[in-house]
Enzyme design. Structure first.
Site, PDB file in Angstrom:
ATOM      1  N   GLY A   1      18.517   1.833  13.059  1.00 19.23           N
ATOM      2  CA  GLY A   1      18.568   1.260  11.706  1.00 19.23           C
ATOM      3  C   GLY A   1      19.023  -0.180  11.649  1.00 19.23           C
ATOM      4  O   GLY A   1      18.308  -1.088  12.066  1.00 19.23           O
TER       5      GLY A   1
ATOM      6  N   ALA B   1       0.850  -1.200   0.000  1.00 18.62           N
ATOM      7  CA  ALA B   1       0.000   0.000   0.000  1.00 18.62           C
ATOM      8  C   ALA B   1       0.882   1.246   0.000  1.00 18.62           C
ATOM      9  O   ALA B   1       1.866   1.317   0.746  1.00 18.62           O
ATOM     10  CB  ALA B   1      -0.908   0.015   1.226  1.00 18.62           C
TER      11      ALA B   1
ATOM     12  N   LYS C   1      13.852   6.762  20.676  1.00 14.74           N
ATOM     13  CA  LYS C   1      14.654   5.523  20.633  1.00 14.74           C
ATOM     14  C   LYS C   1      15.170   5.159  22.023  1.00 14.74           C
ATOM     15  O   LYS C   1      15.158   3.991  22.419  1.00 14.74           O
ATOM     16  CB  LYS C   1      15.821   5.707  19.667  1.00 14.74           C
ATOM     17  CG  LYS C   1      15.372   5.924  18.224  1.00 14.74           C
ATOM     18  CD  LYS C   1      16.519   6.436  17.381  1.00 14.74           C
ATOM     19  CE  LYS C   1      16.121   6.690  15.953  1.00 14.74           C
ATOM     20  NZ  LYS C   1      17.135   7.456  15.215  1.00 14.74           N
TER      21      LYS C   1
END
Ligand code: NAP
Length: 435
Positions: free
Chosen positions: A134, A43, A205
């Protein structure tokens, strides 16, 4: 073989990265896990947009519900970002009993508790390796690798943009605003850059890491956050002369003899001899201290298409294994285990400090300032009055011994009111990394 049909919501940097990575290593992942993975639907918002990955047109839709509710889709990756539609995507999927992989730290920071509870309630799981640092597998390491340790402290350089700016300021002696403008031109900083440089992205984070390390969900509002806007070339220069490098550090540290935990993000003087001082540019690093393992270091790319895709694939692998074995909550996304835990208010946190003042260059000024520190019971470990500065005011630098943040801030407020002190004092905490 178990067939896993992945529905990807979002085809931007990370979504495209995941699509490409699966095209390249999907067969390897399938053979390692012993289940087949295939991208079933993707999507996006705009079907006409040019993308980094060549996603076949027949897989694309602009309706995320069509993907999530497709009975063939048995794993969902939420890669759109934000906290509103992303929350709906994740909750809808979990309610359907479908496991979800997300890279969305803002979503977890704001709604993590609710989403993990939903995963438990509907007997499925939420995986989030890519939400922090990451490509560095820090979530898996904390959750599994260090499951037998108490995490006494954790220090992270978790925002590549800030690290890039601070690194260039140090190497080039450049000012913050000049490097920021350049970083924006080069695509290392967003426009506007506030989320990164004011420390909020790092706080998202750090809060996730703290929750995982200490087993209670950290309310993001309780995290003390300071960004790097106020760091000047002068601070970096003087810190360097004293043997330190300034880094934006997310700190998670257990207060001695208490169930309170310091969870904060602020610029920190790191001794040049410490490994975190040499983490440069857009790289991220997390330094973990466990009561059994001792010191451990994780280093790598904290963002970008491929690094982030690597972590999403790690989660996809875990989800495939869970779907294959049919074991619910084999590795629960988050296990509350320290329910009495609480975030310590910053005023109670003890640090050493670097303080830079601008003072009128006349006799007696130093003595007055030293008296205020003395009255507050704060020891001075060194004073530098660098030569070669001319003008109405000159810099005066203090290195201070341990004191609570509350006491140090009060002393500094008094000092700021002295008529011989010009402008706002700069106070940067110093970390020794001693256990
Ligand atoms: N970029 C990184 O290096 C990195 C690193 C770690 C974590 N993350 C996290 O990963 C997530 C995605 O980041 P990104 O950099 O890939 O963002 P991005 O490049 O802006 O991509 C977002 C994607 O989501 C699609 N999208 C947005 N709203 C949608 C909707 N309502 N329905 C369907 N699709 C929708 C967009 O469609 P269009 O393309 O058609 O506009 C786009 O493809 C974020 O949570 C981010 O924090 C990113």
């Amino acid at each position: 073989m178990q067939q896993v049909n992945l529905g990807i919501i979002g085809g931007g940097t990370v979504g495209s990265g995941v699509f490409d990575a699966l095209a390249r290593n999907g067969a390897l992942l399938s053979s390692r896990v012993g289940a087949n993975i295939k991208v079933h639907r993707v999507a996006v918002r705009d079907l006409q947009k040019k993308r980094a990955a060549t996603i076949p047109k027949n897989l694309l839709t602009t309706d995320w519900r069509e993907v999530v509710c497709d009975p063939e889709v048995n794993l969902v990756a939420e890669l759109i970002g934000g906290t509103t539609i992303a929350r709906e995507v994740v909750l809808t999927s979990l309610k359907l009993g479908k496991p979800v992989v997300t890279a969305n730290k803002a979503l977890l920071s704001a709604h993590g508790e609710e989403l993990f509870a939903a995963a438990k309630k509907y007997g499925t799981n939420l995986y989030y390796e890519a939400s922090v640092c990451g490509g560095i597998p820090i979530i898996k390491s904390l959750r599994e690798g260090f499951v037998g340790n108490r995490i006494t402290a954790l220090y992270g350089i978790v925002n590549g943009t800030c690290n890039y700016i601070l690194t260039r300021m140090k190497l080039e002696g450049a000012d913050f605003s000049a490097v920021l403008a350049d970083a924006q031109k080069l695509g290392y900083a967003e426009t506007p850059p506030d989320l990164d440089i004011d420390g909020h992205d790092a706080a998202h984070k750090t809060g996730i890491l703290a929750s995982l390390a200490h087993g209670f969900w950290i309310n993001p509002k309780k995290i003390h956050v300071e960004g790097i806007r106020h760091i000047s070339a002068l601070d970096i220069k003087f810190a360097g002369e004293l043997g330190y490098t300034i880094k934006l550090i997310g700190t998670v540290k257990k207060l001695e003899g208490s169930c309170r935990v310091q969870v904060s993000v602020y610029p920190t003087l790191v001794p040049n001899a410490h490994v975190l001082a040499s983490v440069n540019g857009v790289f991220n690093a997390v330094f973990v201290q466990g009561d059994i393992v001792g010191d451990a270091l994780f280093y790598g790319r904290g963002a970008g298409k491929d690094a982030t895709a690597s972590s999403v694939l790690s989660d996809i692998g875990d989800a495939m294994l869970d779907l294959k074995t049919g074991i619910k909550n084999r590795l629960p996304a988050f296990v509350p285990h320290e329910c009495a835990g609480a975030v310590a208010p910053i005023d109670e946190v003890v640090s050493q400090y670097f303080v830079r003042l601008n003072v009128v260059d006349k006799p007696g000024v130093l003595a007055k300032i030293a008296t205020i520190f003395g009255q507050s019971n704060i020891g001075i470990s060194s004073v530098i009055q660098p030569e070669g500065h001319e003008g109405e005011s000159v810099p005066l630098i203090f290195m201070l011994h341990y004191a609570t943040n509350g006491v140090a801030a009060k002393a500094l407020a008094k000092i700021a009111k002295l008529p011989t002190v010009k402008g706002k004092p700069v106070m940067i905490r110093v970390e020794s990394f001693e256990q």
